[in-house]
Design an enzyme around this catalytic site. Structure first.
Site, mmCIF file in Angstrom:
data_model
loop_
_atom_site.group_PDB
_atom_site.id
_atom_site.type_symbol
_atom_site.label_atom_id
_atom_site.label_comp_id
_atom_site.label_asym_id
_atom_site.label_seq_id
_atom_site.Cartn_x
_atom_site.Cartn_y
_atom_site.Cartn_z
ATOM 1 N N GLU A 112 -15.500 -59.766 45.641
ATOM 2 C CA GLU A 112 -14.276 -58.982 45.845
ATOM 3 C C GLU A 112 -13.805 -58.429 44.509
ATOM 4 O O GLU A 112 -13.989 -59.080 43.479
ATOM 5 C CB GLU A 112 -13.142 -59.840 46.419
ATOM 6 C CG GLU A 112 -13.224 -60.079 47.891
ATOM 7 C CD GLU A 112 -13.878 -61.413 48.203
ATOM 8 O OE1 GLU A 112 -13.903 -62.278 47.320
ATOM 9 O OE2 GLU A 112 -14.385 -61.570 49.322
ATOM 10 N N TYR A 124 -20.350 -53.115 39.073
ATOM 11 C CA TYR A 124 -20.947 -53.604 40.323
ATOM 12 C C TYR A 124 -21.767 -52.499 41.014
ATOM 13 O O TYR A 124 -22.871 -52.758 41.506
ATOM 14 C CB TYR A 124 -19.854 -54.122 41.268
ATOM 15 C CG TYR A 124 -19.053 -55.282 40.716
ATOM 16 C CD1 TYR A 124 -19.633 -56.236 39.887
ATOM 17 C CD2 TYR A 124 -17.705 -55.433 41.029
ATOM 18 C CE1 TYR A 124 -18.900 -57.285 39.372
ATOM 19 C CE2 TYR A 124 -16.966 -56.498 40.525
ATOM 20 C CZ TYR A 124 -17.560 -57.409 39.695
ATOM 21 O OH TYR A 124 -16.837 -58.461 39.190
#
Ligand SMILES: CC(C)(COP(=O)(O)OP(=O)(O)OC[C@H]1O[C@@H](n2cnc3c(N)ncnc32)[C@H](O)[C@@H]1OP(=O)(O)O)[C@@H](O)C(=O)NCCC(=O)NCCS
Length: 159
Positions: A112, A124
């Site tokens: 998250e 990411y």
């Protein structure tokens, strides 16, 4: 720089230990507006979650915490001291954690991230994670508010 000196300052990643937590917390508090408590780190270590510290010249410069259950892994924390950011350490930590997840039999990795954290999102995405959903009001935010979490995932394909 001599080879011996270069070796001394080359970043080293090793498993996190309970004795590291005071130093880990210094980095954690510098890096996050809403840092984990030392108790969360302790719980993760006692639960046996794989966790690492990144050291440079003996100084703590980053850390990461993973959980792996069945064939799914979750990146719970990846953090680099603000004074050492932008030098590839976050990518090094994340790659090592994804490799560790693979080594423990995970087929996919979740994490998250706050929408207000473009540096982490860019890292990411660059490493192959994709947004798969949102968790509304997941994180604490300023003025007693809440911020959504972007949920990201990456499939780990066989080597
Ligand atoms: C997210 C974090 C771990 C990245 O660590 P880092 O060591 O600074 O990142 P790296 O130097 O390895 O950069 C890797 C990639 O991330 C992205 N990135 C890093 N900093 C960035 C910035 N300020 N803006 C945009 N993208 C950035 C880039 O894609 C970069 O690749 P590039 O250098 O080829 O452009 C670090 O910013 C951090 O610890 N932040 C505070 C804690 C945090 O938010 N953790 C993530 C919680 S979900």
């Amino acid at each position: 720089m001599s080879a011996a000196v270069a070796d001394a300052v080359r970043p080293v990643m090793r498993p996190m230990r309970v004795e590291d937590l005071d130093a880990v917390m210094v980095v954690e508090r510098r890096a996050y507006p809403y840092p984990w408590s030392i108790g969360i780190f302790r719980d993760c270590l006692f639960a046996g979650y794989p966790a690492w510290v990144l050291l440079e010249g003996g100084a703590f410069i980053g850390h990461g915490v993973l959980s792996v259950a069945a064939d799914e892994a979750h990146v719970l924390n990846v953090c680099v001291d603000p004074a050492r950011q932008g030098r590839g350490h976050g990518r090094t930590l994340l790659r090592a954690m994804v490799q560790a997840a693979r080594g423990r039999g995970a087929c996919r990795v979740f994490l998250e991230v706050r929408p207000s954290n473009p540096a982490a999102i860019a890292l990411y995405e660059d490493e192959g994670f994709n947004e798969i959903g949102r968790r509304p009001r997941y994180y604490p935010a300023d003025n007693n508010g809440r911020e959504d979490a972007i949920v990201m995932a990456m499939e780990l394909l066989g080597d």
